[in-house]
Write a protein that holds these residues in place. Structure first.
Motif, PDB file in Angstrom:
ATOM      1  N   UNK A 189       0.819  -1.213   0.000  1.00 27.81           N
ATOM      2  CA  UNK A 189       0.000   0.000   0.000  1.00 27.81           C
ATOM      3  C   UNK A 189       0.854   1.266   0.000  1.00 27.81           C
ATOM      4  N   UNK A 190       2.028   1.201   0.548  1.00 25.12           N
ATOM      5  CA  UNK A 190       2.910   2.370   0.529  1.00 25.12           C
ATOM      6  C   UNK A 190       3.501   2.593  -0.861  1.00 25.12           C
ATOM      7  N   UNK A 191       3.937   1.518  -1.492  1.00 26.29           N
ATOM      8  CA  UNK A 191       4.587   1.628  -2.797  1.00 26.29           C
ATOM      9  C   UNK A 191       3.596   1.654  -3.964  1.00 26.29           C
ATOM     10  N   UNK A 192       2.434   1.054  -3.778  1.00 27.12           N
ATOM     11  CA  UNK A 192       1.517   0.870  -4.899  1.00 27.12           C
ATOM     12  C   UNK A 192       1.896  -0.416  -5.623  1.00 27.12           C
ATOM     13  N   UNK A 193       0.965  -0.976  -6.327  1.00 24.41           N
ATOM     14  CA  UNK A 193       1.222  -2.228  -7.027  1.00 24.41           C
ATOM     15  C   UNK A 193       0.446  -2.218  -8.328  1.00 24.41           C
ATOM     16  N   UNK A 194       1.174  -2.327  -9.432  1.00 25.99           N
ATOM     17  CA  UNK A 194       0.578  -2.369 -10.764  1.00 25.99           C
ATOM     18  C   UNK A 194      -0.429  -1.240 -10.940  1.00 25.99           C
ATOM     19  N   UNK A 195      -1.680  -1.597 -11.259  1.00 23.64           N
ATOM     20  CA  UNK A 195      -2.684  -0.566 -11.509  1.00 23.64           C
ATOM     21  C   UNK A 195      -3.173   0.101 -10.226  1.00 23.64           C
ATOM     22  N   UNK A 196      -2.873  -0.501  -9.091  1.00 17.69           N
ATOM     23  CA  UNK A 196      -3.279   0.053  -7.807  1.00 17.69           C
ATOM     24  C   UNK A 196      -2.227   1.074  -7.364  1.00 17.69           C
ATOM     25  N   UNK A 236      -1.495   1.784   4.196  1.00 18.09           N
ATOM     26  CA  UNK A 236      -0.134   1.378   4.575  1.00 18.09           C
ATOM     27  C   UNK A 236       0.084   1.618   6.071  1.00 18.09           C
ATOM     28  N   UNK A 237      -0.336   2.786   6.533  1.00 20.97           N
ATOM     29  CA  UNK A 237      -0.161   3.123   7.950  1.00 20.97           C
ATOM     30  C   UNK A 237      -0.896   2.124   8.848  1.00 20.97           C
ATOM     31  N   UNK A 238      -2.130   1.779   8.496  1.00 18.63           N
ATOM     32  CA  UNK A 238      -2.893   0.866   9.362  1.00 18.63           C
ATOM     33  C   UNK A 238      -2.257  -0.521   9.423  1.00 18.63           C
ATOM     34  N   UNK A 239      -1.762  -1.034   8.293  1.00 15.26           N
ATOM     35  CA  UNK A 239      -1.117  -2.351   8.313  1.00 15.26           C
ATOM     36  C   UNK A 239       0.236  -2.292   9.022  1.00 15.26           C
ATOM     37  N   UNK A 271       3.194   7.754   7.417  1.00 15.15           N
ATOM     38  CA  UNK A 271       2.448   8.871   7.990  1.00 15.15           C
ATOM     39  C   UNK A 271       2.774  10.179   7.267  1.00 15.15           C
ATOM     40  N   UNK A 272       4.048  10.378   6.939  1.00 17.26           N
ATOM     41  CA  UNK A 272       4.438  11.587   6.198  1.00 17.26           C
ATOM     42  C   UNK A 272       3.844  11.561   4.791  1.00 17.26           C
ATOM     43  N   UNK A 273       3.859  10.387   4.158  1.00 17.60           N
ATOM     44  CA  UNK A 273       3.322  10.260   2.796  1.00 17.60           C
ATOM     45  C   UNK A 273       1.815  10.508   2.780  1.00 17.60           C
ATOM     46  N   UNK A 329       2.279  14.667  -0.726  1.00 15.67           N
ATOM     47  CA  UNK A 329       2.547  13.908  -1.958  1.00 15.67           C
ATOM     48  C   UNK A 329       4.041  13.819  -2.255  1.00 15.67           C
ATOM     49  N   UNK A 330       4.804  14.879  -1.976  1.00 12.01           N
ATOM     50  CA  UNK A 330       6.253  14.859  -2.220  1.00 12.01           C
ATOM     51  C   UNK A 330       6.944  13.845  -1.311  1.00 12.01           C
ATOM     52  N   UNK A 331       6.468  13.747  -0.068  1.00 11.69           N
ATOM     53  CA  UNK A 331       7.033  12.748   0.838  1.00 11.69           C
ATOM     54  C   UNK A 331       6.791  11.345   0.298  1.00 11.69           C
ATOM     55  N   UNK A 332       5.601  11.121  -0.245  1.00  6.48           N
ATOM     56  CA  UNK A 332       5.286   9.814  -0.824  1.00  6.48           C
ATOM     57  C   UNK A 332       6.245   9.481  -1.954  1.00  6.48           C
ATOM     58  N   UNK A 333       6.511  10.436  -2.815  1.00 10.13           N
ATOM     59  CA  UNK A 333       7.445  10.213  -3.930  1.00 10.13           C
ATOM     60  C   UNK A 333       8.839   9.874  -3.399  1.00 10.13           C
ATOM     61  N   UNK A 334       9.323  10.626  -2.410  1.00 11.36           N
ATOM     62  CA  UNK A 334      10.665  10.373  -1.841  1.00 11.36           C
ATOM     63  C   UNK A 334      10.726   8.997  -1.187  1.00 11.36           C
ATOM     64  N   UNK A 335       9.690   8.627  -0.462  1.00 10.30           N
ATOM     65  CA  UNK A 335       9.658   7.314   0.190  1.00 10.30           C
ATOM     66  C   UNK A 335       9.700   6.206  -0.854  1.00 10.30           C
ATOM     67  N   UNK A 336       8.903   6.345  -1.882  1.00  9.77           N
ATOM     68  CA  UNK A 336       8.865   5.309  -2.918  1.00  9.77           C
ATOM     69  C   UNK A 336      10.208   5.154  -3.591  1.00  9.77           C
TER      70      UNK A 336
END
Length: 198
Positions: A120-127, A134-137, A157-159, A163-170
């Motif tokens: 859920x943090x990275x995303x998968x294929x079309x998802x 991601x945070x809950x799991x 949590x930052x992501x 949105x920029x945090x999400x990109x950096x994490x990924x």
């Protein structure tokens, strides 16, 4: 109005057709049938069944047995999720993979909870990614002592907030994602007497 109809060598005037028996109207039936597959055609005996065998293959029997194990054992559900995610011995199916990982995670399987947090943090294929999921799991896995989940939790949590945090994490996490995806071990292995726990 009269119509001339020929039956054999005799001409008959009238509206009636030729009198034939039903057997005389049928052409003799061939004992073979022509089957074509692409550019190749063959003649096959009409009495031979062309339906696929009802007997399951070895791979299908193994998957059925693993599905039965997965229904009652969280380790088996995790393994089945991984196999479906990777396409290992089965047709790759990310939707079913996530369903089986969720079953394992809902039953307290820490590795499944961590895997779902990663997915859920990275995303998968079309998802796409879903930092809130991601945070809950990751919270569940961290509560059970997963060091990696504890490390990823602040990033999720930052992501969730930026949105920029999400990109950096990924981008930063991509190499460890690939390592997990390709090397996480299975709990259940196939042996001569069926599936057994290592």
């Amino acid at each position: 109005m009269h119509i001339l109809v020929r039956c054999g060598a005799v001409a008959v005037l009238g509206l009636a057709g030729c009198a034939q028996t039903p057997e005389g109207q049928l052409t003799p039936r061939s004992q073979t049938v022509r089957l074509c597959n692409g550019n190749t055609c063959t003649e096959q005996d009409r009495r031979v069944s062309t339906l696929p065998s009802a007997q399951p293959t070895d791979a299908e029997r193994r998957m059925q047995a693993l599905t039965e194990v997965a229904e009652r054992n969280p380790n088996g559900a995790y393994d089945l999720g991984l196999r479906l995610l990777r396409g290992d011995g089965v047709e790759r199916n990310s939707y079913q993979a996530i369903e089986w990982l969720r079953k394992a995670g809902d039953n307290g399987h820490v590795q499944a909870q961590l895997a779902l947090g990663r997915i859920y943090l990275m995303g998968l294929e079309e998802m796409g990614s879903d930092p809130a999921q991601a945070e809950s799991w990751l919270l569940l896995a961290a509560a059970k002592g997963s060091k990696e989940a504890k490390d990823l939790l602040p990033k999720a949590q930052a992501a969730k907030n930026d949105e920029q945090s999400l990109y950096r994490v990924r981008e930063a996490y991509r190499t460890s994602w690939i390592a997990w995806y390709s090397s996480a071990p299975y709990y259940w292995v196939w042996g001569p007497s069926g599936w057994y726990l290592r």
